[in-house]
Design an enzyme around this catalytic site. Sequence first.
Site, short mmCIF file in Angstrom:
data_model
loop_
_atom_site.label_atom_id
_atom_site.label_comp_id
_atom_site.label_asym_id
_atom_site.label_seq_id
_atom_site.Cartn_x
_atom_site.Cartn_y
_atom_site.Cartn_z
N LYS A 1 0.84 -1.21 0.00
CA LYS A 1 0.00 0.00 0.00
C LYS A 1 0.87 1.26 0.00
O LYS A 1 0.64 2.18 -0.77
CB LYS A 1 -0.92 0.02 1.23
CG LYS A 1 -1.82 -1.21 1.36
CD LYS A 1 -2.75 -1.11 2.57
CE LYS A 1 -2.05 -1.11 3.93
NZ LYS A 1 -1.49 -2.41 4.32
N ARG B 1 -9.37 0.73 9.18
CA ARG B 1 -8.96 -0.63 9.50
C ARG B 1 -10.04 -1.37 10.28
O ARG B 1 -9.85 -2.55 10.61
CB ARG B 1 -7.70 -0.57 10.37
CG ARG B 1 -6.41 -0.98 9.68
CD ARG B 1 -5.32 -0.81 10.73
NE ARG B 1 -4.08 -1.44 10.41
CZ ARG B 1 -3.08 -0.86 9.74
NH1 ARG B 1 -3.24 0.34 9.23
NH2 ARG B 1 -1.94 -1.49 9.57
N ARG C 1 11.47 -1.24 11.03
CA ARG C 1 10.41 -0.93 11.95
C ARG C 1 10.40 -1.89 13.13
O ARG C 1 10.66 -3.08 12.98
CB ARG C 1 9.06 -1.01 11.23
CG ARG C 1 8.72 0.29 10.54
CD ARG C 1 7.56 0.15 9.61
NE ARG C 1 6.43 -0.56 10.20
CZ ARG C 1 5.25 -0.67 9.62
NH1 ARG C 1 5.04 -0.10 8.45
NH2 ARG C 1 4.28 -1.33 10.19
P1 ADP Z 1 1.25 -2.22 8.18
O1 ADP Z 1 2.54 -2.16 7.40
O2 ADP Z 1 1.22 -3.34 9.15
O3 ADP Z 1 0.05 -2.18 7.30
P2 ADP Z 1 0.99 0.54 9.23
O4 ADP Z 1 2.27 1.25 9.01
O5 ADP Z 1 -0.18 0.94 8.40
O6 ADP Z 1 1.26 -1.01 9.14
O7 ADP Z 1 0.57 0.64 10.77
C1 ADP Z 1 1.43 0.21 11.78
C2 ADP Z 1 0.67 0.06 13.11
O8 ADP Z 1 0.03 1.31 13.44
C3 ADP Z 1 -0.47 -0.95 13.11
O9 ADP Z 1 -0.03 -2.27 13.35
C4 ADP Z 1 -1.35 -0.39 14.24
O10 ADP Z 1 -0.80 -0.67 15.51
C5 ADP Z 1 -1.25 1.10 14.04
N1 ADP Z 1 -2.29 1.61 13.11
C6 ADP Z 1 -2.07 2.21 11.90
N2 ADP Z 1 -3.24 2.58 11.32
C7 ADP Z 1 -4.23 2.20 12.19
C8 ADP Z 1 -5.64 2.26 12.16
N3 ADP Z 1 -6.30 2.82 11.12
N4 ADP Z 1 -6.34 1.77 13.22
C9 ADP Z 1 -5.70 1.23 14.26
N5 ADP Z 1 -4.37 1.11 14.35
C10 ADP Z 1 -3.62 1.59 13.33
#
Ligand code: ADP
Length: 213
Positions: free
Chosen positions: A13, A87, A160
Amino acid sequence: MNIILLGPPGAGKGTQARRLVEERDMVQLSTGDMLREAKDSGTDMGKRVADVMARGELVTDEIVIGLIREKLEGAKGGGFIFDGFPRTLAQADALGELLSEEGQSLDAVIEMRVDDDTLVSRITARSTCGNCGEVYNDQTKPIPADGRCTSCGGTEFKRRADDNEDSLRTRLMAYYKQTSPLIGYYHAKGQLRAVDGLGEIDDVAAEIAAILD
Ligand code: ADP
Ligand code: ZN
């Protein structure tokens, strides 16, 4: 045009969102990036979410909806790419309300499909440029031998805290339990389009472009 990129962690994404920003002048809204910034700059909220994120669980709807609300209020024009948001179903409902309050609409939800084995290998091999965010992969796109980012020349690279096997398992479970119901939700609204996330970055980008044009 406002779109959502939907898919499990590692689906690509962020990579595709960055391309759309460059090629179409759209604005990427990544709640993951916003939360990591809050954590890195040590705000109260950042401190509260750090452990939850490191474990791979979702932070509360209230926090992420608040972040998105701040960005949308008074924003001019269209052109948002929602990356990692919504999400949960509650977040999806909130996004619909926020957009309509701003007189905007959602044009497409693009589901990026990738199998679990690929997700695990992509994420455990992932690092990013500390300066510009360019994404590298130990196997498929290693950091150049001279140690300089191909996109900005930066020399610092980060991994990360949640890109490890334990957190990844939790993130995948959170995706299937809490986020994948959004596929049905947007399908029912007639907004869902799927792309094959396993192809080369350019091929996936072309599939997305075909949907947007
Ligand atoms: P990924 O690469 O796992 O898709 P992101 O960078 O989008 O991860 O998000 C990393 C973390 O931030 C998630 O695992 C969660 O803890 C938190 N997070 C991000 N966006 C959301 C959301 N919309 N709702 C809840 N938690 C979120
Ligand atoms: Zn860079």
